[in-house]
Design an enzyme around this catalytic site. Sequence first.
Site, PDB file in Angstrom:
ATOM      1  N   LYS A   5     -28.688 -28.753  17.522  1.00 50.01           N
ATOM      2  CA  LYS A   5     -28.001 -28.120  18.637  1.00 50.01           C
ATOM      3  C   LYS A   5     -26.940 -27.137  18.122  1.00 50.01           C
ATOM      4  CE  LYS A   5     -26.623 -30.927  21.899  1.00 50.01           C
ATOM      5  NZ  LYS A   5     -26.889 -31.039  23.344  1.00 50.01           N
ATOM      6  N   ARG A  59     -20.535 -33.135  22.268  1.00 49.76           N
ATOM      7  CA  ARG A  59     -21.935 -33.592  22.255  1.00 49.76           C
ATOM      8  C   ARG A  59     -22.417 -33.859  20.839  1.00 49.76           C
ATOM      9  NH1 ARG A  59     -24.546 -30.872  27.320  1.00 49.76           N
ATOM     10  NH2 ARG A  59     -22.918 -29.391  27.814  1.00 49.76           N
ATOM     11  N   GLY A  71     -31.248 -38.037  24.375  1.00 46.57           N
ATOM     12  CA  GLY A  71     -30.737 -39.178  25.126  1.00 46.57           C
ATOM     13  C   GLY A  71     -30.332 -40.362  24.282  1.00 46.57           C
ATOM     14  N   MET A 115     -27.998 -40.425  21.769  1.00 52.69           N
ATOM     15  CA  MET A 115     -26.577 -40.509  21.439  1.00 52.69           C
ATOM     16  C   MET A 115     -25.748 -39.984  22.606  1.00 52.69           C
ATOM     17  SD  MET A 115     -26.620 -39.679  17.410  1.00 52.69           S
ATOM     18  CE  MET A 115     -27.486 -38.161  17.710  1.00 52.69           C
ATOM     19  N   ARG A 145     -33.834 -24.777  22.068  1.00 48.94           N
ATOM     20  CA  ARG A 145     -34.509 -25.527  20.999  1.00 48.94           C
ATOM     21  C   ARG A 145     -36.007 -25.345  21.162  1.00 48.94           C
ATOM     22  NH1 ARG A 145     -32.946 -31.507  23.360  1.00 48.94           N
ATOM     23  NH2 ARG A 145     -33.849 -31.188  25.415  1.00 48.94           N
ATOM     24  N   HIS A 177     -59.277 -56.208  12.025  1.00 46.89           N
ATOM     25  CA  HIS A 177     -60.691 -55.893  12.234  1.00 46.89           C
ATOM     26  C   HIS A 177     -60.888 -55.086  13.512  1.00 46.89           C
ATOM     27  CE1 HIS A 177     -64.780 -56.794  13.762  1.00 46.89           C
ATOM     28  NE2 HIS A 177     -65.092 -56.552  12.485  1.00 46.89           N
ATOM     29  N   SER A 188     -64.969 -42.788  -4.719  1.00 48.73           N
ATOM     30  CA  SER A 188     -64.391 -42.702  -3.389  1.00 48.73           C
ATOM     31  C   SER A 188     -63.302 -43.765  -3.292  1.00 48.73           C
ATOM     32  CB  SER A 188     -65.467 -42.924  -2.326  1.00 48.73           C
ATOM     33  OG  SER A 188     -64.876 -42.860  -1.048  1.00 48.73           O
ATOM     34  N   CYS A 200     -62.185 -42.791   1.474  1.00 45.46           N
ATOM     35  CA  CYS A 200     -62.864 -43.190   2.705  1.00 45.46           C
ATOM     36  C   CYS A 200     -62.142 -44.338   3.379  1.00 45.46           C
ATOM     37  CB  CYS A 200     -64.324 -43.547   2.430  1.00 45.46           C
ATOM     38  SG  CYS A 200     -64.532 -44.937   1.317  1.00 45.46           S
ATOM     39  N   TYR A 251     -62.627 -34.465  -1.199  1.00 46.56           N
ATOM     40  CA  TYR A 251     -62.779 -34.598   0.249  1.00 46.56           C
ATOM     41  C   TYR A 251     -62.064 -35.839   0.762  1.00 46.56           C
ATOM     42  CZ  TYR A 251     -66.321 -38.192  -0.650  1.00 46.56           C
ATOM     43  OH  TYR A 251     -66.965 -39.320  -1.080  1.00 46.56           O
TER      44      TYR A 251
END
Lengths: 881, 881
Positions: free
Chosen positions: B23, B93, B102, B104, B337, B455, B764, B831, B851
Amino acid sequence: MSKKWVYLFKEGNANMKELLGGKGANLAEMTNIGLPVPGGFTVTTEACTEYYNQDKKLSDEIVGQINDYMSVLEKECDKEFGNADNPLLVSVRSGAKFSMPGMMDTILNLGLNDETVAGIAKATDNERFAFDSYRRFIQMFGDVVQEIGKEKFDHVLEAAKEKNGYKDDTELTADDLKAIVVAYKKIVKDETGEDFPLDPKDQLLMAIEAVFRSWNNNRAISYRNMNDIPHDIGTAVNVQSMVYGNMGNDCGTGVAFTRNPATGQKKLFGEFLINAQGEDVVAGIRTPKDIDELKDIMPAVYKQFHETAELLEKHYKDMQDIEFTIEKSKLFMLQTRTGKRTAAAAICAAVEMVEEGLITKEEAILRLDPIALDQLLHPTFEAAALTAAELLATGLPASPGAATGKIYFTAEAVCAAVANGEETLLVRKETSPEDIEGMYAANGILTARGGMTSHAAVVARGMGKCCVAGCESIKVDEAAKQFTVGNQVFKEGDYISLNGSTGSVYKGSIKTVTPELSGHFGQIMAWSDEFRTLKVRTNADTPKDASVAVGFGAEGIGLCRTEHMFFDEHRLPSVRRMILSESKEQREKALAEILPMQKEDFIGIYKAMEGRPVTVRLLDPPLHEFLPKETKDIEALAVDMGFAVEDMLTIIQGLEEFNPMLGHRGCRLAITYPEIAEMQTRAIMEAAIEVKEKYGFNVIPEIMIPLIGINEELTYLDKVVRNTAEVIRAEKKSDIEYLVGTMMEIPRATLIADQIAETAEFFSFGTNDLTQMTYGFSRDDAGKFITDYKEKGILPNDPFQSIDVEGVGKLVEMGVTLGRKTKPDLKIGVCGEHGGDPKSIFFFHSVGLSYVSCSPFRVPIARLAAAQAALSNNKSAFTDK
Amino acid sequence: MSKKWVYLFKEGNANMKELLGGKGANLAEMTNIGLPVPGGFTVTTEACTEYYNQDKKLSDEIVGQINDYMSVLEKECDKEFGNADNPLLVSVRSGAKFSMPGMMDTILNLGLNDETVAGIAKATDNERFAFDSYRRFIQMFGDVVQEIGKEKFDHVLEAAKEKNGYKDDTELTADDLKAIVVAYKKIVKDETGEDFPLDPKDQLLMAIEAVFRSWNNNRAISYRNMNDIPHDIGTAVNVQSMVYGNMGNDCGTGVAFTRNPATGQKKLFGEFLINAQGEDVVAGIRTPKDIDELKDIMPAVYKQFHETAELLEKHYKDMQDIEFTIEKSKLFMLQTRTGKRTAAAAICAAVEMVEEGLITKEEAILRLDPIALDQLLHPTFEAAALTAAELLATGLPASPGAATGKIYFTAEAVCAAVANGEETLLVRKETSPEDIEGMYAANGILTARGGMTSHAAVVARGMGKCCVAGCESIKVDEAAKQFTVGNQVFKEGDYISLNGSTGSVYKGSIKTVTPELSGHFGQIMAWSDEFRTLKVRTNADTPKDASVAVGFGAEGIGLCRTEHMFFDEHRLPSVRRMILSESKEQREKALAEILPMQKEDFIGIYKAMEGRPVTVRLLDPPLHEFLPKETKDIEALAVDMGFAVEDMLTIIQGLEEFNPMLGHRGCRLAITYPEIAEMQTRAIMEAAIEVKEKYGFNVIPEIMIPLIGINEELTYLDKVVRNTAEVIRAEKKSDIEYLVGTMMEIPRATLIADQIAETAEFFSFGTNDLTQMTYGFSRDDAGKFITDYKEKGILPNDPFQSIDVEGVGKLVEMGVTLGRKTKPDLKIGVCGEHGGDPKSIFFFHSVGLSYVSCSPFRVPIARLAAAQAALSNNKSAFTDK
C-alpha cells in the site's frame, strides 16, 4: 605375446595367492625355501576365468602350456607320463585364493592306465598297490570328471567284498582289484557311452577342466556366499607328481598344526597313519596315531618334520596346518597353510607369538578375527553332550550362545515358570515389545518368523541372550501351546536346546558350559586400546546391561532406549493411561506416575556407568505398541480405565498405522506431546543431579532426540528439553552439565546436517533406520524377498549386518561432512547394529566418527575392530575378503 | 548514523514494497506520478521488525522520526495535529509486502479529541459529522488499540437508538452523538482504568504500535500460513491525512477495477456511494451504485477518475483495483493495487493486454498463476444455488471441482446406483485400491481419513474427479450405511454436495456448471509452448484419461500404472489365482489369462496417444492389496480356488506386511516372480506391434521398472524384460523399438544413479515415494502429526505438494548429475504428484529434467508453469512468495 597361464612351483611364491591360489602359492614358497615338495606346477586362476570366458573350453594356448610344463615336470622327476616302464603319476587339486576346504575336487594317481599300472606294480614291486591305486583313480575320475554317481562304484566294491566274505577293503587281493578295475571301466562305458580315457594327457586336461567346473558347483557357490568370497576370482589347479604313503610300513601320511588349534598351546598337534594315503586319514576307517608317537616309530623323520614345522611357523610367522607324506622313509611336504583355530587359540597364539618376539603387537591385533571373539563371551554346549543330540531344525543364528530349557509360548508363562525356578526358553511366532520381560527371563528365544534384524534378534543381541530366529520349519501354535517340526509335536514344558551361534535347534536338554575369559584376552584388549582412536560405547537400557558392558570395556552408553522401561508390567497401566489421555492435564497426571520410576532407572544406570557419559534417547516407538492386542486384555483395560469396550477399540484402532515405521514415532511423538519429553528430561536430569550428590559421579547426560528429519523438529524440541532442564537446574540449584543432540537416521537429516548441527551438540547415526529408509526396506518384511535376492546375487551382503558403503555410507559421510562444516569438533557416533560389526567399524573409522556404540557383548569385538581400523587405516582392508 | 525508519510518500516508489509495504509503495508511486493523493508517510517494515526485536517497544529514534515527519505533514497540509482551530486528522493503516486484506487493523480519524472535534465541526460546519467521526474513532481505537470488545460500544449505540425509537444510525442527532461519546469514554476508562488518550501524538504512537502488533494476531498468522507468506517480514504503517466522502452530497467514495475481475472484459468495473465513508461501502448498509452512474452525477469527477484509472493501468501495465474518495467534488486516490481476478479474467486480460500492446507475451505468461487455471477445467457450483446451501463440514481440498449426488458407502453400491442412472458420491472412511471402480463411477469422493496424498486424493486427482479427503468431523459407519456430522445423520441415498477445490461439504444437492475453455486459454497455452523447454506428459492408466490428457496438450504418457487394470472385477479372479499360485507353472497359467486383457488395455492407450511415447510401469503394489479382506469374500475365494478357508486365511495372513510401503512391492515382486514381468512385457510389446501394424502409429514403448534401489535389481530385470521383448520381436518379425528404464524413488537409487544409468535408458523420478522415504513419513499415517507440525511452524509447506528442495531436491539433483555423468543425454522425467505443481516444476526445470508428467487435468498448469520456469530461469522465482 602369449600370456603365462602355468607356473612351476619354483617360479612362484607365497605372495601370489591371487594368481596361484593359496595351495599353489604355498607349495611354491616351500619349494623355494628348500623343503622337500614333490615337483609340480600350477595352472593359474586366470586360466580358470579364461576357461569360463571361452564358454568352458581350454584355449589352445593354455593346453599348449600345460603340455610344455608337463614335459618340464617329466624331466625334473626323471619319469615319463604314460611310460609303462617309468610312469609319472600326478595329483590334480584345486586351490583358490581363499581356502574353501572340501568344496572343490581332487584327483589322485592321474596317469594310470592299463599299461602304466604294470609299470607302477613293477616299480613298487607291489601289484596289489598298483591296482588298488588304479581302481581308486577310475572311481575318482568317474565321479569327479565324468559325473558318474560314486555309489555305482561302491556297489561293485561291496559286491566283491561280500562275494569273498571280506570285511575290510584291505583284504581285497590284486586279482580281486584287477576284476574290479574291469568292472569299473564297464561302468564308465555304460554311463558315458565311451571308453575310460587311457591317454594320460587326455586324463590330465579332462581333470583340469573338471576342477575348473567344480568352482561353480552348488556347494562351492553356497560356501562363497556364506563366506563373502567373490564368485568371479576362479580357482587355480595344482598338478603335482604323486608320492605314496601307502607303499609299506616305512611309509605314512599325516597332518599337523604347529600349535594346538583349540587352545593355542605351543606344541605340535596332529596325527598320522602308517602305510596310508591322505584320504585314509580323512575317511576315518583307521584310527590315526598322535603325532608324538611318530618320534618313536621314525625318529629321524619326526625330527625332520618337527624342524620343518618350526621353520614354516617362523617363516610364515603364524601357526601352520601342514600335510605331509612319508614315502619309503622320505618326508614330503604336500601343503602348508595358516591353521584354522578357535578364537581362544587365536588369542593365545597371538599373545604368545608377541611374547616370543615372532610378531609385533600390531600384527597380533591385525590377524585376529573380531567376530570370532564372540565365541568366548557366550555359553556353549558341552562337546560330549552335543554329540548325542538330535538336531530338530535350523533357523537364523540371530544372537550367539547356547541355551537349554523348557519351552513356553508367552512371556507371562516364561516369567511364571522362572519364578518357580525353572530354566525356560521362549518360543514365539515372532516377538513384539510386549514380550520383553519374558525374553529377559528366558534362557533363550526361538522364533518361527523374522530375520537377523527382527525384533527378537535385535533385542536378544542387545541382551546378549541366545536367540534362533526365523526358524521356518517349526510351526508354532501359540493358542495350543505347542509347536511342530515335521511329525514331532513339542508342548509347553518340553525341553529343547538352542545354539544361537549356528541357528541349530536340538531336541531335549543339552548341558552348557560358561566360558572364562583368559588373561590373553585381556592382553589383546589392552593392546587394542593402545591403538584405536574410535571410542567404544554400549547400547544398554538396564543397570545390569550397563555393568556387563563396563566389564567388557565400554567407555559410555551410546544408546539408552527408554521404551523398554515402559513395557514393565508395573508401569504399563500408567503408560496406557498416558497414551489414552484425552487432555494434556490427564496426560501429565499419568506421566507424573511414570516419572519416579524413570528416574530410578536412570539412577541405576548412571551408578553402573560410574560417571561415564550416558546418551539417553527420548521415547521412540509408535504409541500403539504399548496398547493391548488381545481382546481380553483390551476388555480389562477398558474396565480399568472406565471406558466402554467399543470406545476403547475405536481409540486403539485410531492409533494403528499403515506403515508404523514411517508413522507417528520418534520426535514426532514429542512434538505432539511435549509433556512426554518434559517428563523424560526431568527424570534424566533429576537422576543425574541425585547421583552426583549422593555418589559423587559427575554424570553429563546426553539427551538424544530420535528421528529428526526437519531442522525445525530439533529446534522446537531442543527448546522444550532445555527449558525443562534449566528449570530443574534452578530448582535443585545444580550446575550439572548436559548435552542435547540428535539421531541421524532419517535420510533427509543427513542432507541438511549442516543446519541440524547449528542446534545439535552431538549426532548419533541410527544406521538401522537409515538403512531401512535408504533402501526402502522394512527389516520386518524383507524376509519375503531377501532369500531370492541372495540366491539371484542381487544382494550379496545383508546391509543390515554390514553397512552399505556406497549407498547408506554416502549419506553417513555427507552427514559427517556437513555436520562438521558447522561444528568442526562435533561429536558423532553410531548406535545402530552396525556399531558392533567389524566391517562397518572400519568404515566408521574411515569417515572420522568419534565413537561406535554396540550391545554389551559386542564391545570387545568393537574394541579390536577399531584397533584394526586404526592400524590399517584403510577402508578396504576388510572388505577385500 | 541513524537509520531512516519513515518515508514521506513522495520519497518512495512502487519498487519499495519490501520496505514500505504494498500500500505504501503504491501511494508513493501515485504521489510521484502527480495523482491527487492525500499527504502522508510510511513507517517501514523494518521499524516493525525493530519493534519486535526491542521486545515490542518503539525505539526513541523511531518515535523521533515519526514526530518529525508528522511536522512535515502538518506543513504540507497546512493543518496542525491537535490544533482545535485547524486540526489535522489522519488514518493509520497497515500495509505489508504481500496483500493480506482485512487481516490487520486500520484506524481512521485519528487526532480527534474534545477540542479538535469542535474545530472539525466548525471547519465542516457540520457538528453531527464531527461527533459521529469522534465516536467512530473512539470505538475503533478502543477496539483495535486498547482491545476492548467492540460489542460494548455497539451496546451503547443500540441503547441510544432504542431509547429514541430510531431505526438507522443516521437518525442520531449531534446531541445524541455527544452523549454517546461521553458513554464511550466511560467504557474506555472502566475497561482500561485510564482515560481515553486525548493527546493526538499519544494516539498516533499507540495506533502505530497496535498495527505492528496486529501483524501477529491469529488471523494474520493463519492467513500467512495458508498463503505461504513468511512470518518475519513485518508490516509497514501508513499515516495519511484524512479526506472525507461523507461531508455532503458533493462527496462520495468508491472502489473500481480497471477491467472486469470476473471476466477480464476491458471496461471500468466498480461501485460508489454518495456521502459515505469507505467503511460504508464495505459494511453493505446502503446499496452502492454502479461506477457508470457517476458519469451522470459528477461528470467532471468521473472523467478525471476514468482517465486516472487508464493512466494507472498503463503505468502499472496491469489491471488495477483502485479506492477513491470525493471530498467536496475533489477526487482523491487512496489506494491502487493489482486487482485480484478469477482465472478466466486473468487469462482474458493477459491475452488482450498483449493484443493492446500493453505487455509482451512473456509478461502475460509470467503474471498468470498456473494453479488458478485449475478453476477453468472443473465443474463449479452455480453461484446462486450455492448461496442457499448449508455447509456441513470442511475437509481437505484433495481434488478440485464440484460434485453432487446421492451418497453410497461401498464401491459396489455406487456402481449399482450408477447402473440405475443415479448421480452418486462415494463416502468412505478411507479408500483402498479395491474401490477404484466405485471411485471411477461416482461423481465425487468424500473420505473421513487421509491427507492430500492419501489413496483417495491421489487417485481422484489422477481421474480429475472431485474429492474431499480427511474430513474428520464426519463419522462414517460403513456397516450402518450412514455418516454423522454433529447430530445430523446422513443415510445411503441422501444427497450431499462436495467442493473439491475448497474442501467444503454441503447438505443437499447443488446445481453444478461445466466450464468452457475460451480461445484466450488456447492462446496462453500456445504461447507457453513457444517458451517452455520442459516437455509435459501425463499420468494415465486408461484410454479415456489418455484422450483427455491429449486434449489438454500432453506430449506422451510419463506414467501408465498397470495395477489399476488388475483391480477390474473380471480380472481379479485371475489376478488372485496368480498371487496364490504354488508353482511357477500355476502362476504362468493365471498370467496367461491376464495377458490378453492387459494387451487390450495397452492397445487402447497406444491408440489414444496416437504414436506419442508411453511409459508403462511394471506392477508396483504389494500383492496382498489384490486379495479380499472381508470374511465372506475370503470364503468365496477359497471355494472358488478349492482351498480350505483356513488355509486361505493363512496364505493371506502370510502376505500381510508390517510396513507394506517398505515391503514386497515394485521390482521386488518381479524379482521373486519374473513371470509377471515377462507377461507384462509381452502385453506391452505385442500391443505396440499390433497398433503399429493396424493403425500405423509408431509406438515406442518405454518399459519402466519401479522401486529400484540396488543396481543388480535393474540389471537382473533388464535382462528379463529384454529377453522377452527380443523373443516377441523375433516371433512377430518386428523391428519395433522400445526402451527400458527405471523409477528413481528409493533414496539409495539417487546415490548410485551413475551405476544405474549404465543399464537404464531413462529415469523417472517418483517423488511421492522419494519424499516418503527421505522424510521417513508414510503419507497414509502423517495425518496424525502433520496438523501439529503446521501449527507449530515445523513444516510450513507440505513436502508432498511442493518438492522439498533442500532435502528431497538434493537427492533429485544428485540423481540427475550422477545419471548424466554416465549418459550425458539421459532422458529424465518426474511422474510423482509434484510433476503438476508449479513450484516443483520450477525446480525440475532448474535441475535440467527432460519432462514432467502429471494427471490429465494438470497438464495445462504444467505447460504454463514450465514456460514460466523457462522465462524466469531462476529457481527462486516462485519460492519467493
